[in-house]
Design an enzyme around this catalytic site. Structure first.
Site, PDB file in Angstrom:
ATOM      1  CG  HIS A   7      -1.715   1.248   1.383  1.00 48.43           C
ATOM      2  ND1 HIS A   7      -2.957   1.415   0.808  1.00 48.43           N
ATOM      3  CD2 HIS A   7      -1.456   2.416   2.037  1.00 48.43           C
ATOM      4  CE1 HIS A   7      -3.428   2.609   1.108  1.00 48.43           C
ATOM      5  NE2 HIS A   7      -2.525   3.234   1.851  1.00 48.43           N
ATOM      6  CD  GLU A   8       1.996   3.464   3.648  1.00 55.45           C
ATOM      7  OE1 GLU A   8       2.237   4.556   3.070  1.00 55.45           O
ATOM      8  OE2 GLU A   8       0.989   3.275   4.346  1.00 55.45           O
ATOM      9  CG  HIS A  10       0.474   6.247  -0.591  1.00 54.11           C
ATOM     10  ND1 HIS A  10      -0.662   6.800  -1.136  1.00 54.11           N
ATOM     11  CD2 HIS A  10       0.091   5.712   0.606  1.00 54.11           C
ATOM     12  CE1 HIS A  10      -1.685   6.603  -0.318  1.00 54.11           C
ATOM     13  NE2 HIS A  10      -1.255   5.949   0.738  1.00 54.11           N
TER      14      HIS A  10
END
Length: 235
Positions: A101-102, A105
């Protein structure tokens, strides 16, 4: 009568706060469950994040461990992806999901994802609005000053705007994470169900936070209207 003792506040905001508490409990539960399941690929969270960023064309971001639980975040200003120690080194599906998920980003940042650009621009204003709005509102109500009350509403609106813009950014990062984890053969289709449960639970915390912010803003606007009508009657 104000905030926690105000029946209107309880009616508007408390259900959202209850949803936020439930969402927080859900992410803790989903993360704990996902932490017990080891990824069949055998990679760690840090390795998964690195692989996903490579696949996404990101080569200038470093990955660092950070203390705390679920303190994972991507810092676009320093091009650093920070993973909590457990997610950095663990091989669990929860660790891979959060790390991916990071990394999502970081990919958004590299490709100038429009809503992420807007979110990053709003961050300092949102922080100011969140911290100062309650001071302005309290002072405005005590002094019966509509100017201070509307200043508080304007400031708090910046924090709510950040939350609204942030929602699709977070959902997009999770979508990228799940797709790339499978594309890079880091998880299987069956394992995606566990990763999805963790990321969906995390998404609910953002939804609950945004709903709370919107309802608090609505409360402030309604209370400002009552203050204005009171001032008109006393004039």
């Amino acid at each position: 009568m104000f905030f926690g003792t105000d029946p209107l506040y309880l009616l508007l905001v408390m259900p959202a706060l209850a949803l936020a508490a439930w969402a927080q409990a859900r992410i803790v539960s989903a993360y704990r469950e996902g932490s017990r399941v080891q990824a069949s690929s055998g990679v760690s969270g840090a390795e998964a994040a690195a692989a996903i960023m490579r696949s996404g064309g990101v080569h200038n971001v470093t990955i660092e461990p950070i203390q705390g639980q679920l303190t994972d975040h991507y810092d676009p200003s320093k091009k650093v992806l920070r993973l909590s120690v457990s997610n950095y080194q663990d091989h669990s599906l929860a660790a891979l999901g959060v790390a991916a998920h990071e990394a999502g980003h970081a990919i958004q940042d590299a490709h100038h994802y429009p809503l992420l650009v807007v979110r990053n621009l709003i961050v300092p204003l949102a922080a100011l609005g969140s911290n100062a709005s309650f001071l302005f509102l309290t002072a405005g109500l005590l002094l019966q000053s509509m100017k201070l009350v509307w200043a508080a509403i304007a400031l708090f609106s910046l924090a709510v705007l950040f939350q609204i813009v942030n929602l699709p950014v977070e959902f997009d990062a999770s979508r990228r994470a799940r797709e790339q984890l499978q594309a890079d053969n880091l998880i299987t289709a069956d394992e995606d169900a566990v990763v999805g449960k963790v990321l969906n639970a995390a998404a609910m915390t953002y939804v609950a936070g945004t709903l709370t912010g919107v309802l608090q803003l609505a409360y402030f606007v309604i209370r400002s209207g009552a203050l204005r009508r009171g001032g008109d009657r006393s004039a």
